[in-house]
Design an enzyme around this catalytic site. Structure first.
Site, PDB file in Angstrom:
ATOM      1  N   ARG A  86       3.690 -65.142 -79.342  1.00  0.00           N
ATOM      2  CA  ARG A  86       3.115 -66.389 -79.097  1.00  0.00           C
ATOM      3  C   ARG A  86       1.794 -66.211 -78.473  1.00  0.00           C
ATOM      4  NH1 ARG A  86       4.023 -69.609 -74.874  1.00  0.00           N
ATOM      5  NH2 ARG A  86       6.432 -68.840 -74.669  1.00  0.00           N
ATOM      6  N   TYR A 118     -12.191 -85.767 -91.120  1.00  0.00           N
ATOM      7  CA  TYR A 118     -10.701 -85.728 -91.711  1.00  0.00           C
ATOM      8  C   TYR A 118      -9.707 -86.698 -90.892  1.00  0.00           C
ATOM      9  CZ  TYR A 118      -6.239 -83.688 -92.627  1.00  0.00           C
ATOM     10  OH  TYR A 118      -4.806 -83.395 -92.802  1.00  0.00           O
ATOM     11  N   ASP A 139     -16.060 -78.789 -87.443  1.00  0.00           N
ATOM     12  CA  ASP A 139     -15.131 -78.407 -88.304  1.00  0.00           C
ATOM     13  C   ASP A 139     -15.700 -78.021 -89.578  1.00  0.00           C
ATOM     14  OD1 ASP A 139     -13.339 -78.507 -90.567  1.00  0.00           O
ATOM     15  OD2 ASP A 139     -11.809 -80.287 -89.375  1.00  0.00           O
ATOM     16  N   LYS A 141      -6.855 -74.390 -96.147  1.00  0.00           N
ATOM     17  CA  LYS A 141      -7.713 -74.783 -97.517  1.00  0.00           C
ATOM     18  C   LYS A 141      -8.251 -73.591 -98.081  1.00  0.00           C
ATOM     19  CE  LYS A 141      -6.480 -78.590 -95.876  1.00  0.00           C
ATOM     20  NZ  LYS A 141      -7.173 -79.450 -95.080  1.00  0.00           N
TER      21      LYS A 141
HETATM   22  C1  LIG Z   1      -6.988 -80.096 -93.873  1.00  0.00           C
HETATM   23  C2  LIG Z   1      -7.994 -80.445 -92.834  1.00  0.00           C
HETATM   24  C3  LIG Z   1      -8.014 -80.318 -91.361  1.00  0.00           C
HETATM   25  C4  LIG Z   1      -6.362 -80.208 -91.034  1.00  0.00           C
HETATM   26  O1  LIG Z   1      -5.909 -78.941 -91.329  1.00  0.00           O
HETATM   27  P1  LIG Z   1      -4.225 -78.668 -91.359  1.00  0.00           P
HETATM   28  O2  LIG Z   1      -4.180 -77.287 -91.772  1.00  0.00           O
HETATM   29  O3  LIG Z   1      -3.737 -79.392 -92.312  1.00  0.00           O
HETATM   30  O4  LIG Z   1      -3.709 -78.957 -90.259  1.00  0.00           O
HETATM   31  C5  LIG Z   1      -8.690 -80.429 -90.581  1.00  0.00           C
HETATM   32  N1  LIG Z   1     -10.066 -80.494 -90.917  1.00  0.00           N
HETATM   33  C6  LIG Z   1     -10.361 -80.737 -92.431  1.00  0.00           C
HETATM   34  C7  LIG Z   1     -11.809 -80.688 -92.547  1.00  0.00           C
HETATM   35  C8  LIG Z   1      -9.526 -80.462 -93.433  1.00  0.00           C
HETATM   36  O5  LIG Z   1      -9.671 -80.728 -94.419  1.00  0.00           O
END
Ligand SMILES: *Cc1c(COP(=O)(O)O)cnc(C)c1O
Length: 409
Positions: free
Chosen positions: A69, A122, A192, A217
């Site tokens: 962890r 998101y 992000d 992704k």
């Molecule tokens: C999918 C996504 C998230 C969240 O990610 P997870 O891995 O599903 O928790 C955050 N920001 C963007 C732009 C995303 O496409």
């Protein structure tokens, strides 16, 4: 390192920084111990030699070979590779993109903190900011990030702790000018950049404090891992690590392994996906039944100039409006190759309907603010042949239009 070659002449290789695609192939090998592929350290804990060693390790930030962890060698390999790609001092991985977003907000903010965030984001991040933050006494101001000066107007000197942005933003691919964002005085800035990947955008190079990714992704890229990562200066990342150890959104070593394996091929995958997305965006834009086609590489994108300046690759995403919920359903039913699934950046071309998935938690006004209608469809180009994806999507648009016309007559 000495930059002269074996002949004593200046070695041009020494002066040249490798391209990011090359870095992605090369990075994160510190823990390989001779293995070309990254070993999977499937362990939650490491045995200690003495009580004294154990005491010292436990008191150190991010101790290697202690307790998973806190740190795990396979996860560290992924973090090292991402840090290099981002041009960051350090990176920290999480069990998901939301784990990374949560740690950024709650690791940095406390009751009474003020956050400025963009309204196009998101859905999970919006739910965190609109639902959880107010409940915890964190005040959030939302701005239209495509409007120049919007962030600066909303920042309250001495009170705003964090400015959170997303670019290109989910799902309509709005862009944020990162030079403007980084110029804000006072708050920590975080971006992000999931849709761009570090091959398309390096927020830290613009002076932004933190770069966040859902590695679930395109980075992992095969729909087989749930993973997030944050990069920035070491002190700030170490601080977030302290929060993350008690937050507990720790990535599994197996997912980190898949994340690192995904990075190795990110360059070619992104190139193919971008090619398909561009061809598709152009074809959809020319189609009379499709409105509001968005892709940063289109000359019609409202921020095309910024896209050219800021994005190295425009990516595999396209969004468009089919005019209504019925048309969106008929379109999805007519698809033969593309799959209906709420993710992006993988081998399969995926379609989602933001109003009923990622943004389902939002009310009508909030949806409109995020630029989403019930006819909005988001497509993530996969790795199939471009011609096959084009034929499937355009065929389904025609089929949906035919059905609607039939229903009217
Ligand atoms: C999918 C996504 C998230 C969240 O990610 P997870 O891995 O599903 O928790 C955050 N920001 C963007 C732009 C995303 O496409």
């Amino acid at each position: 390192m000495d930059a002269s070659g074996p002949t004593g002449q200046p070695d041009r290789r020494g002066a040249r920084e490798p391209e990011r695609e090359t870095m992605a192939v090369r990075g994160g090998r510190r823990h390989n111990a001779g293995s070309l592929a990254t070993p999977l350290w499937a362990t939650s804990v490491f045995e200690q030699g003495s009580l004294e060693e154990m005491r010292k390790l436990g008191a150190r930030p991010r101790p290697e070979r202690f307790y998973s962890r806190y740190a795990n060698p396979t996860v560290t390999a992924f973090e090292d590779a991402v840090a290099e790609l981002e041009g960051a001092e350090a990176a920290l991985a999480f069990a998901s993109g939301m784990g990374a977003v949560f740690a950024t907000v709650f690791g940095l903010c406390s009751r009474g903190s003020h956050v400025v965030a963009q309204q196009q984001m998101y859905g999970g991040t919006l739910q965190l900011l609109r639902g959880v933050c107010p409940r915890m006494g964190i005040d959030v101001t939302f701005v239209d990030a495509t409007r120049p000066g919007a962030f600066a107007e909303a920042v309250e000197p001495g009170r705003t702790t964090l400015v959170l942005a997303e670019t290109p933003a989910n799902p309509c691919l709005d862009l944020v000018d990162l030079d403007e964002l980084a110029g804000l005085q006072g708050p920590i800035t975080a971006v992000d950049a999931t849709f761009a990947t570090p091959l398309g955008l390096r927020p830290l190079e613009h002076g932004v404090s933190l770069s966040i990714h859902s590695a679930t992704k395109a980075m992992a890229g095969h729909n087989d891992a749930t993973l997030g990562v944050v990069s920035g200066e070491r002190d700030l990342v170490d601080w977030l690590w302290g929060f993350a150890t008690v937050q507990g959104a720790t990535p599994s070593p197996f997912d980190a392994l898949n994340g690192l394996r995904g990075l190795r091929t990110l360059g070619v995958r992104l190139r193919q996906q971008t090619e398909t997305a561009l061809a598709l965006a152009a074809a959809l834009e020319a189609h009379p039944r499709v409105a509001n086609v968005r892709h940063p590489g289109l000359a019609s994108h409202p921020q095309h100039e910024l896209a050219r300046r800021q994005l190295r690759v425009t990516g595999g995403l396209v969004s468009f409006d089919l005019g209504g919920y019925g048309a969106a359903c008929a379109f999805v039913d007519a698809l033969r190759l593309c799959r209906l699934a709420p993710s992006l950046g993988g081998p399969e071309t995926l379609i989602t309907h933001p109003a009923s998935t990622s943004h389902a938690g939002l009310g009508p006004e909030e949806l409109a603010e995020a630029g989403i209608s019930v006819g909005t469809v988001r497509l993530s180009a996969g790795l199939e042949a471009t011609a096959d994806v084009l034929a499937d999507v355009l065929g389904a648009v025609d089929a949906a239009a035919g059905l609607e016309d039939g229903a009217e007559s």
